[in-house]
Design an enzyme around this catalytic site. Structure first.
Site, PDB file in Angstrom:
ATOM      1  N   ASP A  10      73.194  88.250  21.059  1.00 39.64           N
ATOM      2  CA  ASP A  10      71.854  88.356  21.862  1.00 39.64           C
ATOM      3  C   ASP A  10      71.959  87.513  23.056  1.00 39.64           C
ATOM      4  O   ASP A  10      70.903  86.845  23.333  1.00 39.64           O
ATOM      5  CB  ASP A  10      70.726  87.908  20.743  1.00 39.64           C
ATOM      6  CG  ASP A  10      70.707  88.756  19.584  1.00 39.64           C
ATOM      7  OD1 ASP A  10      71.063  90.049  19.951  1.00 39.64           O
ATOM      8  OD2 ASP A  10      70.256  88.377  18.558  1.00 39.64           O
ATOM      9  N   ASN A  70      70.439  96.323  24.101  1.00 38.95           N
ATOM     10  CA  ASN A  70      70.010  96.119  22.919  1.00 38.95           C
ATOM     11  C   ASN A  70      68.515  95.501  23.066  1.00 38.95           C
ATOM     12  O   ASN A  70      68.157  95.191  24.203  1.00 38.95           O
ATOM     13  CB  ASN A  70      71.000  94.904  22.322  1.00 38.95           C
ATOM     14  CG  ASN A  70      70.986  94.888  20.658  1.00 38.95           C
ATOM     15  OD1 ASN A  70      70.008  95.587  20.173  1.00 38.95           O
ATOM     16  ND2 ASN A  70      71.602  94.051  20.157  1.00 38.95           N
ATOM     17  N   HIS A 100      65.964  92.927  21.125  1.00 40.93           N
ATOM     18  CA  HIS A 100      65.811  91.700  19.856  1.00 40.93           C
ATOM     19  C   HIS A 100      64.501  91.271  19.914  1.00 40.93           C
ATOM     20  O   HIS A 100      63.909  91.030  21.043  1.00 40.93           O
ATOM     21  CB  HIS A 100      66.720  90.650  20.651  1.00 40.93           C
ATOM     22  CG  HIS A 100      66.899  89.580  19.483  1.00 40.93           C
ATOM     23  ND1 HIS A 100      67.371  89.589  18.364  1.00 40.93           N
ATOM     24  CD2 HIS A 100      66.537  88.114  19.932  1.00 40.93           C
ATOM     25  CE1 HIS A 100      67.057  88.326  17.707  1.00 40.93           C
ATOM     26  NE2 HIS A 100      66.681  87.249  18.614  1.00 40.93           N
ATOM     27  N   ARG A 108      88.361  96.956  11.007  1.00 43.53           N
ATOM     28  CA  ARG A 108      87.090  97.146  11.784  1.00 43.53           C
ATOM     29  C   ARG A 108      87.678  97.685  13.218  1.00 43.53           C
ATOM     30  O   ARG A 108      86.841  98.371  13.685  1.00 43.53           O
ATOM     31  CB  ARG A 108      86.575  95.606  12.077  1.00 43.53           C
ATOM     32  CG  ARG A 108      85.278  95.858  12.398  1.00 43.53           C
ATOM     33  CD  ARG A 108      84.500  94.699  12.154  1.00 43.53           C
ATOM     34  NE  ARG A 108      83.210  94.571  12.929  1.00 43.53           N
ATOM     35  CZ  ARG A 108      81.862  94.472  12.442  1.00 43.53           C
ATOM     36  NH1 ARG A 108      81.769  94.295  11.050  1.00 43.53           N
ATOM     37  NH2 ARG A 108      80.861  94.707  13.100  1.00 43.53           N
TER      38      ARG A 108
HETATM   39  C1  GAR Z   1      63.539  95.990  16.126  1.00 44.57           C
HETATM   40  O1  GAR Z   1      62.469  94.985  16.002  1.00 44.57           O
HETATM   41  C2  GAR Z   1      64.625  95.433  16.594  1.00 44.57           C
HETATM   42  O2  GAR Z   1      64.418  94.589  17.753  1.00 44.57           O
HETATM   43  C3  GAR Z   1      65.346  94.499  15.725  1.00 44.57           C
HETATM   44  O3  GAR Z   1      65.270  95.304  14.431  1.00 44.57           O
HETATM   45  C4  GAR Z   1      64.021  96.300  14.582  1.00 44.57           C
HETATM   46  C5  GAR Z   1      64.575  97.731  14.378  1.00 44.57           C
HETATM   47  O4  GAR Z   1      63.223  98.268  14.240  1.00 44.57           O
HETATM   48  N1  GAR Z   1      66.746  94.146  15.743  1.00 44.57           N
HETATM   49  C6  GAR Z   1      67.301  92.866  15.594  1.00 44.57           C
HETATM   50  O5  GAR Z   1      66.920  92.284  14.789  1.00 44.57           O
HETATM   51  C7  GAR Z   1      68.766  93.001  16.105  1.00 44.57           C
HETATM   52  N2  GAR Z   1      69.294  91.545  16.019  1.00 44.57           N
HETATM   53  P1  GAR Z   1      63.205 100.122  14.306  1.00 44.57           P
HETATM   54  O6  GAR Z   1      64.509 100.313  13.304  1.00 44.57           O
HETATM   55  O7  GAR Z   1      61.975 100.436  13.730  1.00 44.57           O
HETATM   56  O8  GAR Z   1      63.531 100.541  15.671  1.00 44.57           O
END
Ligand code: GAR
Length: 193
Positions: A138, A100, A102, A58
């Site tokens: 987060d 990021n 969330h 990694r």
């Molecule tokens: C979004 O809702 C983002 O907040 C979430 O994945 C989705 C991606 O949507 N991220 C997480 O849950 C990270 N912990 P997208 O690919 O349509 O932009």
């Protein structure tokens, strides 16, 4: 990017207007074959895919990702649906400018299943959180949040879809403001002047 890239698409659409003040210089993913990468390609934005499994350890993935991203000299890195924790080398290089998104109102429901966990807990209001990435999951300083009511009829998908609609708007507004006006972080408090 790991997902379908609707947040990315919203940013790409916003960047088509010069007055927006930001430009997507590159889009990267940790998995091949994502629709997000296709979306970037269609918009004429350079793309890269670095999968952890391509690297022995990694730490090697972390170093490679850091170098690829550094070569694009970004002012801001947006993790939009990127489901991996970035490594210590990446954090040391770009810490303070990795944002990021969330799909929950932090500090509630961190992790991979924000909408599912909010539903299971029975909250009546949830939402989305933009934050600068720190070492935790987060947990970083919050840049912006927006609330979304939970409906009696919601399941995980319907709730996540409504959160995503609000999330896209918030992401576009916030990235534009950060690009145009800059920002400061003092302790946990993020200010966009
Ligand atoms: C979004 O809702 C983002 O907040 C979430 O994945 C989705 C991606 O949507 N991220 C997480 O849950 C990270 N912990 P997208 O690919 O349509 O932009």
């Amino acid at each position: 990017m790991s997902g379908t890239g609707t947040n990315l698409q919203a940013l790409l659409d916003a960047c088509a207007d010069d007055a927006y003040g930001a430009r997507v210089v590159a889009v990267g993913a940790d998995r091949s074959g994502t629709f997000a990468i296709e979306r970037a390609g269609l918009a004429g934005v350079p793309t890269f895919v670095l999968e952890v499994k391509q690297y022995g350890q990694r730490a090697d993935w972390d170093a490679a990702l850091t170098q690829v991203v550094a070569d694009y000299t970004p002012d801001l890195i947006v993790l939009a649906g990127f489901m991996k924790l970035v490594g210590p080398v990446f954090m040391a290089r770009f810490g303070g400018r990795i944002m990021n998104t969330h799909p929950a109102l932090s500090p509630s429901f961190p992790g991979m299943h924000g909408p599912r966990d909010a539903l299971a807990y029975g909250v009546k209001v949830t939402g989305c959180t933009l934050f600068f990435v720190d070492q935790g999951i987060d947990t970083g300083p919050i840049v912006a949040q927006a609330a979304v009511p939970v409906l009696e009829t919601d399941d995980e998908n319907s709730l996540h879809d409504r959160i995503k609609a609000v999330e896209r708007r918030l992401l576009v507004d916030t990235v534009g403001a950060l690009a145009r006006d800059g920002w400061t972080v003092i302790g946990r408090k993020v200010t966009i002047p």
